[in-house]
Scaffold this motif. Sequence first.
Motif, short mmCIF file in Angstrom:
data_model
loop_
_atom_site.label_atom_id
_atom_site.label_comp_id
_atom_site.label_asym_id
_atom_site.label_seq_id
_atom_site.Cartn_x
_atom_site.Cartn_y
_atom_site.Cartn_z
N GLY A 124 0.81 -1.22 0.00
CA GLY A 124 0.00 0.00 0.00
C GLY A 124 0.83 1.26 0.00
N GLU A 125 1.90 1.26 0.79
CA GLU A 125 2.79 2.42 0.84
C GLU A 125 3.47 2.64 -0.50
OE1 GLU A 125 5.41 1.56 4.10
OE2 GLU A 125 3.84 1.98 5.58
N GLU A 126 3.98 1.56 -1.10
CA GLU A 126 4.69 1.69 -2.37
C GLU A 126 3.76 2.06 -3.52
OE1 GLU A 126 7.20 -1.68 -3.07
OE2 GLU A 126 8.42 -1.26 -1.29
N LYS A 127 2.52 1.63 -3.45
CA LYS A 127 1.54 1.92 -4.51
C LYS A 127 0.76 3.20 -4.21
CE LYS A 127 2.23 -1.94 -6.81
NZ LYS A 127 2.74 -2.02 -8.14
N ASP A 128 1.04 3.80 -3.06
CA ASP A 128 0.34 5.01 -2.62
C ASP A 128 -1.17 4.80 -2.60
OD1 ASP A 128 0.33 7.59 -1.59
OD2 ASP A 128 0.07 8.49 -3.56
N LEU A 129 -1.57 3.64 -2.06
CA LEU A 129 -2.98 3.31 -1.97
C LEU A 129 -3.61 4.05 -0.79
CD1 LEU A 129 -2.85 -0.55 -2.54
CD2 LEU A 129 -3.45 1.22 -4.20
N PRO A 130 -4.90 4.32 -0.84
CA PRO A 130 -5.56 4.99 0.30
C PRO A 130 -5.71 4.05 1.48
CG PRO A 130 -7.16 4.40 -1.37
CD PRO A 130 -5.81 4.06 -1.94
N LEU A 131 -5.77 4.62 2.67
CA LEU A 131 -6.02 3.85 3.88
C LEU A 131 -7.52 3.59 4.00
CD1 LEU A 131 -3.75 5.77 6.40
CD2 LEU A 131 -3.23 3.67 5.17
N ASN A 132 -7.87 2.49 4.67
CA ASN A 132 -9.29 2.24 4.89
C ASN A 132 -9.78 3.08 6.07
OD1 ASN A 132 -8.60 0.89 7.31
ND2 ASN A 132 -8.72 -1.13 6.35
N LYS A 133 -11.03 2.93 6.43
CA LYS A 133 -11.61 3.77 7.49
C LYS A 133 -10.98 3.51 8.85
CE LYS A 133 -15.59 0.75 8.33
NZ LYS A 133 -17.03 0.66 8.28
N TYR A 134 -10.24 2.41 8.99
CA TYR A 134 -9.57 2.10 10.25
C TYR A 134 -8.11 2.58 10.27
CZ TYR A 134 -13.66 -0.86 10.50
OH TYR A 134 -14.95 -1.32 10.48
N GLY A 135 -7.70 3.23 9.20
CA GLY A 135 -6.34 3.74 9.13
C GLY A 135 -5.30 2.73 8.69
N HIS A 136 -5.76 1.64 8.07
CA HIS A 136 -4.85 0.61 7.59
C HIS A 136 -4.98 0.46 6.07
CE1 HIS A 136 -3.91 -0.70 11.64
NE2 HIS A 136 -5.21 -0.70 11.90
N TYR A 137 -3.96 -0.11 5.48
CA TYR A 137 -4.05 -0.45 4.06
C TYR A 137 -4.92 -1.68 3.89
CZ TYR A 137 -0.38 2.92 3.25
OH TYR A 137 0.35 4.07 3.18
N LYS A 138 -5.58 -1.76 2.77
CA LYS A 138 -6.41 -2.92 2.45
C LYS A 138 -5.52 -4.16 2.39
CE LYS A 138 -9.13 -4.90 -1.23
NZ LYS A 138 -9.07 -5.09 -2.64
N TYR A 139 -6.00 -5.25 3.01
CA TYR A 139 -5.26 -6.50 2.93
C TYR A 139 -5.19 -6.96 1.48
CZ TYR A 139 -5.22 -7.15 7.98
OH TYR A 139 -5.01 -7.02 9.32
N GLN A 140 -4.02 -7.42 1.10
CA GLN A 140 -3.79 -7.92 -0.24
C GLN A 140 -3.84 -9.44 -0.23
OE1 GLN A 140 -3.47 -5.83 -2.96
NE2 GLN A 140 -3.96 -4.27 -1.43
N LYS A 141 -4.19 -10.03 -1.35
CA LYS A 141 -4.26 -11.49 -1.47
C LYS A 141 -2.85 -12.07 -1.59
CE LYS A 141 -8.74 -11.42 -3.62
NZ LYS A 141 -9.67 -12.48 -3.42
N LEU A 142 -2.74 -13.34 -1.26
CA LEU A 142 -1.47 -14.05 -1.37
C LEU A 142 -0.94 -14.01 -2.79
CD1 LEU A 142 0.82 -15.84 -0.33
CD2 LEU A 142 -0.74 -17.81 -0.57
N ILE A 143 -1.80 -14.11 -3.77
CA ILE A 143 -1.36 -14.10 -5.17
C ILE A 143 -0.68 -12.76 -5.51
CG2 ILE A 143 -3.57 -13.33 -6.16
CD1 ILE A 143 -3.03 -15.37 -8.43
N THR A 144 -1.14 -11.67 -4.90
CA THR A 144 -0.53 -10.36 -5.11
C THR A 144 0.85 -10.32 -4.46
OG1 THR A 144 -2.71 -9.35 -5.15
CG2 THR A 144 -0.83 -7.87 -4.78
N CYS A 145 0.95 -10.85 -3.27
CA CYS A 145 2.24 -10.92 -2.57
C CYS A 145 3.23 -11.77 -3.37
CB CYS A 145 2.04 -11.51 -1.17
SG CYS A 145 3.51 -11.62 -0.15
N ALA A 146 2.78 -12.93 -3.82
CA ALA A 146 3.64 -13.83 -4.58
C ALA A 146 4.13 -13.17 -5.87
CB ALA A 146 2.89 -15.12 -4.88
N ALA A 147 3.24 -12.50 -6.57
CA ALA A 147 3.63 -11.81 -7.81
C ALA A 147 4.63 -10.69 -7.51
CB ALA A 147 2.41 -11.25 -8.52
N TYR A 148 4.40 -9.96 -6.44
CA TYR A 148 5.28 -8.85 -6.05
C TYR A 148 6.71 -9.36 -5.84
CZ TYR A 148 7.15 -5.00 -3.25
OH TYR A 148 7.92 -3.98 -2.77
N TYR A 149 6.85 -10.53 -5.22
CA TYR A 149 8.18 -11.07 -4.94
C TYR A 149 8.71 -11.99 -6.03
CZ TYR A 149 8.28 -8.95 -0.35
OH TYR A 149 8.31 -8.03 0.68
N GLY A 150 7.96 -12.15 -7.12
CA GLY A 150 8.45 -12.91 -8.26
C GLY A 150 8.26 -14.42 -8.16
#
Length: 181
Positions: A124-150
């Motif tokens: 979220g920080e690197e993509k400059d995504l907005p925070l949710n109403k609780y002040g956190h970044y939206k949880y990302q799926k495992l497939i997004t994490c896996a793709a991010y790390y190759g």
Amino acid sequence: MEKDKILVLDTETTGFLPDAEVLQVSILDGNGTVRMNEYFRPDHTSAWPGAMAVNHITLAMVADKPSIGERKEEISHLLRHAEAVVGYNIFFDLKMLRQNGIFVPGRSHLRAIDIMGPFSDKYGEEKDLPLNKYGHYKYQKLITCAAYYGYDGGGWHDSLADTKATLFCFWKMVEDGTVKI
């Protein structure tokens, strides 16, 4: 911490509610050795259409499998002898194991490391995504994490495939300082 004292765990279940049952458990150690990969027959649930649409585990696939109760000592033993358990949304998996009769040591004996939160914050920080109403970044799926790390594996929503992806991401996150062990 020795790699063989780290377990990476994932479950597939019949759902999310308090009556959900575990259909599959996969556990790798920190070296990538499969310590368990097993399907289980639910004791009380005969259909799980919502979960089946995601995990593709059918009643026919588990009809002749043991119930998780038949393997509870083996799973509990693995957890009792680990120093840390890692997962992507690990607290859900541990809750499901407890709910299905598995002894899961408390936090004073077993460190639970959930990589979903730290990855979601980093992403979220690197993509400059907005925070949710609780002040956190939206949880990302495992497939997004896996793709991010190759990671180039597949078979998503099979607990063994998800565990392999989680292990890969975990070590990448340790390497880049996102997660501390």
